[in-house]
Design an enzyme around this catalytic site. Sequence first.
Site, PDB file in Angstrom:
ATOM      1  CG  HIS A 266      -1.904  -1.150   1.204  1.00  0.00           C
ATOM      2  ND1 HIS A 266      -2.721  -1.510   0.152  1.00  0.00           N
ATOM      3  CD2 HIS A 266      -2.088  -2.113   2.151  1.00  0.00           C
ATOM      4  CE1 HIS A 266      -3.370  -2.627   0.458  1.00  0.00           C
ATOM      5  NE2 HIS A 266      -3.007  -3.018   1.666  1.00  0.00           N
ATOM      6  CG  ASP A 317      -5.081  -6.242  -0.143  1.00  0.00           C
ATOM      7  OD1 ASP A 317      -4.938  -7.171   0.678  1.00  0.00           O
ATOM      8  OD2 ASP A 317      -5.205  -5.052   0.203  1.00  0.00           O
TER       9      ASP A 317
HETATM   10 ZN    ZN Z   1      -3.347  -7.031   2.563  1.00  0.00          ZN
END
Ligand code: ZN
Length: 448
Positions: A266, A317
């Site tokens: 991220h 993810d």
């Molecule tokens: Zn994650």
Amino acid sequence: MLWFETALLPHGWRDHVRLHIHGGRIARVEIGVEPGQLDERHAIGIPGLANLHSHGFQRGMAGLAETRGPVGDNFWTWREVMYRFLDRLGPDDVEAITAFAYLEMLERGFTRVGEFHYLHHDPAGAPYANAGELAWRVVGAARETGIGLTLLPVFYAHSNFGGLPPLEGQRRFINDVDGFAVIAEECHRAIATLEDANAGIAPHSLRAVTPDELQTILPLAHGGPIHIHAAEQTKEVDDCVAWSGSRPVEWLLDNALVDSRWCLVHATHVTPGETERLARSGAVAGLCPVTEANLGDGIFPAEPYLLAAGLFGIGTDSNVLIDAPGELRALEYAQRLSHRARNVVAAAEGQSTGRTLFGAALSGGAQALGQPQTGLSERASADIVSLDAGDPSLAARRGDAILDSWIFAGAGIDCVWRRGRKLVHGGRHLARQGIRERYCRIIIRLMG
Ligand code: ZN
């Protein structure tokens, strides 16, 4: 031997390309040759991409957190839905759901996955008889589907900065350092049974790991990749500043010897100074644009990061939607919407956005998963995707316009090879029917 009318090689598009494959690797690349009788012929060849960040089991709850709640929905309310979903999952369920996620990854352009594996214990929070039971199930899913696996066992011990005790919903993830060491070793045993698999380590986040614990567990990576969630949420940044006086990425750069073995997943909320320093560290930013949009995380500052020669790769993810070109498209579209501009990621005039995105994700993803050799080049693993040249979106496309049309105009995939073995034909995984039926049976039972 595979022969392509045109293929994306490390230095660009070349026509009439023959790939000799031996022992799962590309042994030789010939350019400008006519197809021979022994060649399997295809139109357009590109390398498979690495999906550097996945939680396979979360594929089973895709679409189940899209109803508005009583107060502001955000990452934290989504996490509550996820905790309730995994209350019911047994080992067979985890393996079946993960296999379906991996099948979709292969059908959608990914040939390797980095599994950020944090579901360790049974539904009551007790270790399985084999503490690495669920790691073996992830390996089983990779074996069944044929995808390349980088297994990243996750150390998770606390609910927030400063070593706060874990929450009830986190009981299946939680270990002390000794318990985690057992799981990490079991992961190494499991991947040794799978061709071309490797392992690293994943301290979950600075929320979940104290600085002392971080130092203690890093040697368990045995030289492999180190992945950590960082700065996904503004609340996380605020909590980190309250705890340490530093922001999460800043703290890691100051205290953790972040280098090319690291992937900061991220890294959404970074200041210009952090952006510059992260780029210089040689670490990979693990961007997950579809999930980050789905969770309302925020927008990574891709333009200054790339100008500073920062490396990135892409991950699916939460697996809410599995699609390699879709991740690249979402990354660029978020930049366009925030800058009110077009072709933001392409750095120079005349450069293709699709080629820039693809090239960066190919090399950054490979680095993040500990794969030194990548692309359609000699000695690289024969992980190859052929695009569907009959797709109207690819009509009359040449060179980088092929990638632009794949990413932005939805052109399809025809075949996918892993280690030279064809796993996807006509856009469908060869084992699709059985894996899909088992997945649906399990979801119907879990939802019942
Ligand atoms: Zn994650």
